[in-house]
Write an enzyme that holds these catalytic residues in place. Structure first.
Site, PDB file in Angstrom:
ATOM      1  N   GLU A  35      55.948  29.851  43.113  1.00  0.00           N
ATOM      2  CA  GLU A  35      54.620  29.493  42.594  1.00  0.00           C
ATOM      3  C   GLU A  35      54.035  28.290  43.336  1.00  0.00           C
ATOM      4  O   GLU A  35      52.846  28.221  43.587  1.00  0.00           O
ATOM      5  CB  GLU A  35      54.697  29.190  41.087  1.00  0.00           C
ATOM      6  CG  GLU A  35      54.891  30.431  40.226  1.00  0.00           C
ATOM      7  CD  GLU A  35      53.727  31.418  40.345  1.00  0.00           C
ATOM      8  OE1 GLU A  35      52.580  30.983  40.474  1.00  0.00           O
ATOM      9  OE2 GLU A  35      53.982  32.638  40.336  1.00  0.00           O
ATOM     10  N   CYS A 190      40.859  43.015  43.714  1.00  0.00           N
ATOM     11  CA  CYS A 190      39.652  42.206  43.507  1.00  0.00           C
ATOM     12  C   CYS A 190      39.688  41.026  44.485  1.00  0.00           C
ATOM     13  O   CYS A 190      39.731  39.863  44.098  1.00  0.00           O
ATOM     14  CB  CYS A 190      39.593  41.722  42.060  1.00  0.00           C
ATOM     15  SG  CYS A 190      37.981  41.063  41.628  1.00  0.00           S
ATOM     16  N   CYS A 197      36.671  48.074  44.358  1.00  0.00           N
ATOM     17  CA  CYS A 197      36.354  48.401  42.963  1.00  0.00           C
ATOM     18  C   CYS A 197      36.752  49.832  42.616  1.00  0.00           C
ATOM     19  O   CYS A 197      37.102  50.124  41.472  1.00  0.00           O
ATOM     20  CB  CYS A 197      34.870  48.179  42.691  1.00  0.00           C
ATOM     21  SG  CYS A 197      34.382  46.467  42.954  1.00  0.00           S
ATOM     22  N   CYS A 200      40.099  49.898  41.143  1.00  0.00           N
ATOM     23  CA  CYS A 200      40.339  48.856  40.130  1.00  0.00           C
ATOM     24  C   CYS A 200      40.497  49.455  38.724  1.00  0.00           C
ATOM     25  O   CYS A 200      39.650  50.221  38.279  1.00  0.00           O
ATOM     26  CB  CYS A 200      39.192  47.859  40.159  1.00  0.00           C
ATOM     27  SG  CYS A 200      39.376  46.583  38.899  1.00  0.00           S
ATOM     28  N   CYS A 206      33.935  46.109  33.842  1.00  0.00           N
ATOM     29  CA  CYS A 206      33.596  44.942  34.678  1.00  0.00           C
ATOM     30  C   CYS A 206      32.077  44.776  34.761  1.00  0.00           C
ATOM     31  O   CYS A 206      31.378  45.632  35.312  1.00  0.00           O
ATOM     32  CB  CYS A 206      34.195  45.112  36.073  1.00  0.00           C
ATOM     33  SG  CYS A 206      33.683  43.833  37.219  1.00  0.00           S
TER      34      CYS A 206
END
Ligand code: SF4
Length: 353
Positions: A35, A190, A197, A200, A206
């Site tokens: 991370e 995205c 899209c 997606c 959205c």
């Protein structure tokens, strides 16, 4: 489970990434390192660094036992070196205060140097099976588009709104997978430019997509023009082909890394050279190379290299060390060098080939 998280998880099961090195043998330490490396850096860049880091420092104890020099050498080229220094500091802290075991509460994790709310949330959800939301750059982008957020997502009020939504969308089960899934969705579908899209899973809900305004979101940060600062590097090479480097103070840019002596003006650089000439009783010719820019988050640094070769260094009184130029040019040199210094050392080497 909300529609949103159900759709994201369904997509993740079929199309998400399941073979990243930190997804194998999940431990808080391994997730923590990944991370931190992934803050500001893309997955494909991080992978080789992560793998080398894990071989060198397989656990908290080995990271704490290493010198800062060794840790930064493994960070060389990854940028944002405060991340490496903070990891090292945190490893010491964990050894001293948690008997070497990575803490397991939000308060203890977020108190470690270099860990903010989103990173703590990711570690808790992925490695410690606790329900916490994340809001890193990828998630901010996905949610800003999904909700057609009017305004820059980094603005305090907007950020608070996004956190509220991020928490609401985090499911009550499978939150580790969901955390990975929403990050993946932002990184692979995205995306910042040309989002896909058509692939997606949340396209139907959205708002940006449904109103044909995907390009408008997320709103950009109100522009500030970055200032340009000039700096002069005094690049000394002695008669044995060694170059002179100084260790930088811990605070400020490139803290703890090695660099050429640096000056704010040409005049200051020339004066230092004169002082060395007096000490060594030898006049050196100083050649100015073409300048180049290195960009930080808040400013551009215009670097002007000043090169003196064949320095008789035995009588030079100055803080720093001489290093073999060639050994600094090999892949994965053991000294922590900022990217522009590596570039200049390689240019010096090329001149000799
Ligand atoms: S539909 Fe397009 S803009 Fe909306 S979340 Fe999905 S990829 Fe992003």
């Amino acid at each position: 489970m909300s529609n949103f998280s159900e759709q994201v998880l369904g997509w993740f099961d079929l199309h998400g990434r399941h073979d990243l090195p930190w997804q194998q043998t999940i431990t808080p330490y391994r997730v923590w390192v990944s991370e931190i490396m992934l803050q500001q850096t893309q997955v494909k860049t991080v992978i080789p660094y992560y793998e080398r880091f894990m071989i060198a420092f397989p656990d908290i104890a080995s990271l704490a036992a290493a010198s800062q020099e060794e840790v930064l050498a493994h960070w060389s080229g990854l940028g944002y070196y405060a991340r490496g220094r903070n990891l090292h500091k945190s490893a010491h802290y964990i050894m001293a205060h948690f008997e070497g075991v990575f803490p397991s509460t939000f308060e203890d994790i977020v108190a470690l140097p270099g860990i903010g709310r989103s990173t703590a949330g990711a570690i808790l959800a992925i490695a410690l099976q606790q329900r916490y939301a994340i809001l890193d750059g990828n998630v901010k982008r996905v949610l800003s588009r999904y909700l057609a957020l009017q305004g820059w997502p980094g603005h305090k009020k907007n950020e608070a709104f996004l956190w509220q939504k991020a928490e609401a969308y985090t499911p009550k089960q499978r939150f580790g997978d969901y955390t990975q899934a929403i990050m993946d969705l932002g990184a692979t579908v995205c995306t910042r430019s040309k989002p896909r899209c058509s692939a997606c899973p949340v396209a139907k809900g959205c708002l940006a997509k449904q109103t044909n305004r995907v390009e408008q979101f997320p709103f950009s940060k109100p522009k500030k023009i970055k200032p340009v600062k000039q700096t002069f590097f005094l690049m000394l090479e002695n008669t044995q082909g060694q170059i002179f480097l100084q260790k930088r103070p811990q605070k400020g840019i490139w803290g703890g890394l090695w660099s050429f002596p640096q000056f704010d003006s040409r005049q200051a650089c020339l004066e230092q050279m004169k002082a060395y000439e007096t000490q060594t009783e030898c006049v050196q010719s100083l050649v100015e190379w073409n300048s180049f820019r290195h960009t930080f988050s808040h400013y551009h640094l215009e670097i002007i290299p000043m090169v003196a070769k064949g320095v008789k260094h035995q009588k030079m009184q100055c803080e720093g060390e001489w290093f073999c130029r060639q050994s600094l040019c090999v892949e994965r040199a053991t000294l922590g060098l900022p990217a522009p210094i590596t570039k200049l050392v390689r240019l010096m080497e090329r001149e000799h080939v």
